[in-house]
Motif scaffolding. Sequence first.
Motif, short mmCIF file in Angstrom:
data_model
loop_
_atom_site.label_atom_id
_atom_site.label_comp_id
_atom_site.label_asym_id
_atom_site.label_seq_id
_atom_site.Cartn_x
_atom_site.Cartn_y
_atom_site.Cartn_z
N GLN A 271 -3.86 6.54 2.68
CA GLN A 271 -3.48 5.23 2.17
C GLN A 271 -3.99 4.08 3.05
N ALA A 272 -3.92 4.26 4.36
CA ALA A 272 -4.22 3.14 5.26
C ALA A 272 -5.72 2.86 5.36
N SER A 273 -6.55 3.91 5.40
CA SER A 273 -7.96 3.70 5.71
C SER A 273 -8.91 4.17 4.63
N GLY A 274 -8.42 4.83 3.61
CA GLY A 274 -9.30 5.35 2.58
C GLY A 274 -9.75 6.77 2.82
N GLU A 275 -9.53 7.30 4.02
CA GLU A 275 -9.79 8.69 4.36
C GLU A 275 -8.58 9.21 5.12
N PRO A 276 -8.32 10.53 5.07
CA PRO A 276 -7.11 11.05 5.72
C PRO A 276 -7.08 10.75 7.22
N ARG A 277 -5.91 10.32 7.67
CA ARG A 277 -5.62 10.12 9.09
C ARG A 277 -4.33 10.88 9.39
N PRO A 278 -4.13 11.35 10.61
CA PRO A 278 -2.90 12.10 10.93
C PRO A 278 -1.67 11.34 10.47
N GLN A 351 -11.86 8.79 -14.41
CA GLN A 351 -10.66 8.00 -14.18
C GLN A 351 -10.18 8.08 -12.73
N ALA A 352 -10.55 9.17 -12.04
CA ALA A 352 -10.06 9.36 -10.67
C ALA A 352 -10.64 8.34 -9.71
N GLY A 353 -11.84 7.80 -10.03
CA GLY A 353 -12.45 6.80 -9.17
C GLY A 353 -12.62 7.28 -7.74
N ARG A 354 -13.16 8.49 -7.55
CA ARG A 354 -13.09 9.18 -6.26
C ARG A 354 -14.01 8.58 -5.20
N ARG A 355 -13.92 7.26 -5.00
CA ARG A 355 -14.58 6.66 -3.85
C ARG A 355 -13.54 5.90 -3.07
N PRO A 356 -13.47 6.08 -1.75
CA PRO A 356 -12.43 5.43 -0.95
C PRO A 356 -12.45 3.92 -1.11
N ASP A 357 -11.27 3.36 -1.21
CA ASP A 357 -11.11 1.91 -1.33
C ASP A 357 -9.89 1.50 -0.53
N PRO A 358 -10.08 1.09 0.75
CA PRO A 358 -8.94 0.79 1.61
C PRO A 358 -8.08 -0.36 1.12
N GLU A 359 -8.62 -1.17 0.20
CA GLU A 359 -7.86 -2.34 -0.25
C GLU A 359 -6.77 -1.96 -1.26
N GLN A 360 -6.88 -0.76 -1.85
CA GLN A 360 -5.95 -0.39 -2.92
C GLN A 360 -4.64 0.11 -2.34
N GLY A 361 -3.53 -0.23 -2.98
CA GLY A 361 -2.23 0.25 -2.57
C GLY A 361 -1.92 1.60 -3.18
#
Length: 364
Positions: A271-278, A351-361
């Motif tokens: 959620q925070a960066s668009g890619e998994p973080r611990p 529909q999944a839009g599988r590209r990271p977007d850090p701006e999205q909630g």
Amino acid sequence: MKRSDFAYHLPPELIAQHPLAERSGSRLLCLDGQSGDLAHRQFPELLDQLQPDDLLVFNNTRVIPARLWGQKETGGKLEILVERLTGIDMALAHIRCSKSPKPGSRILLSTAEGGEPGPFTLEVTERVGALFGLKTPEGQPLSEILQVIGHMPLPPYIERPDDAEDQGRYQTVYAEREGAVAAPTAGLHFTDDLLAAIDARGIRRAFVTLHVAAGTFQPVRTEEIEDHPMHAEYLEVDEATCAAVAETRRRGGRVIAVGTTAVRSLETASQASGEPRPYCGDTDIFIYPGYRFRAVDAMVTNFHLSESTLLMLVSAFVGRETMLAAYAEAIAQRYRFFSYGDAMFITAGPQAGRRPDPEQGNDA
């Protein structure tokens, strides 16, 4: 969107009441999220859907024997379903009885429904919304009591008491971290032999821990799905799993979540960066159509209840109409549904839009 948008009719006889004789004997409905094409396979043929650079992410939670029976000191019978262990000797639990027990009262536990009280007791410490705080006397580990007299918490749609077979079959072969009160059921199909075959092909594996709570069976009661209060569950995503996802991305491979709990874990950690973080803590992420996926490219999942949050999640991944059409085909082909039922392998739709977007909630 409306709750009723996710309704479908399931003949009751398609609800699996027992596991198959062979753990990996289930059918596998493969759904191409881009085209909507379907293929009917057997679960071991999942191997044919995987590619050498893929990463499978499993939830290694372990189901605790969380169902207990007993009576109040006044004699009233009750049933307990532990929701969450909150300490060595403490838990939050659902209690079903004619009149709610009061804080400070004792519960006399029995070994079976309607049985006579045995040597174990619990104290009611507090009321927390719909849950009750429970504590063992003199710091006795609650897990020890559960192991002696607890029963496997089979879902409400399995209309039979738990038995000895459920001790092993309502548990994944890689279960490690105790704390769930419902199984991550997509993982129930994997055997040690199948995992070894996955490893032999060079397909990598990683793990998250999400302790599935009883709230996973909570129905959506609001007609507008956005108004549904999502339950919280404890989650851990470690650095090793995050690194494995990043390496998979660098290789051009796919991140494949085994179960909706692994999906929710990876998406929460992203959620925070668009890619998994611990990540370590509770998650109440609610994924429904309009959500843009950050971490997951494909998933293995069982079939889900009509109008449920999990059906909404998989619908977000490929589109509601595509998913409901797949369910209609599964019903027509007499697939077995829910926890002990058959499985799906799903690749992401547009529909999944599988590209990271850090701006999205969390939600669209």
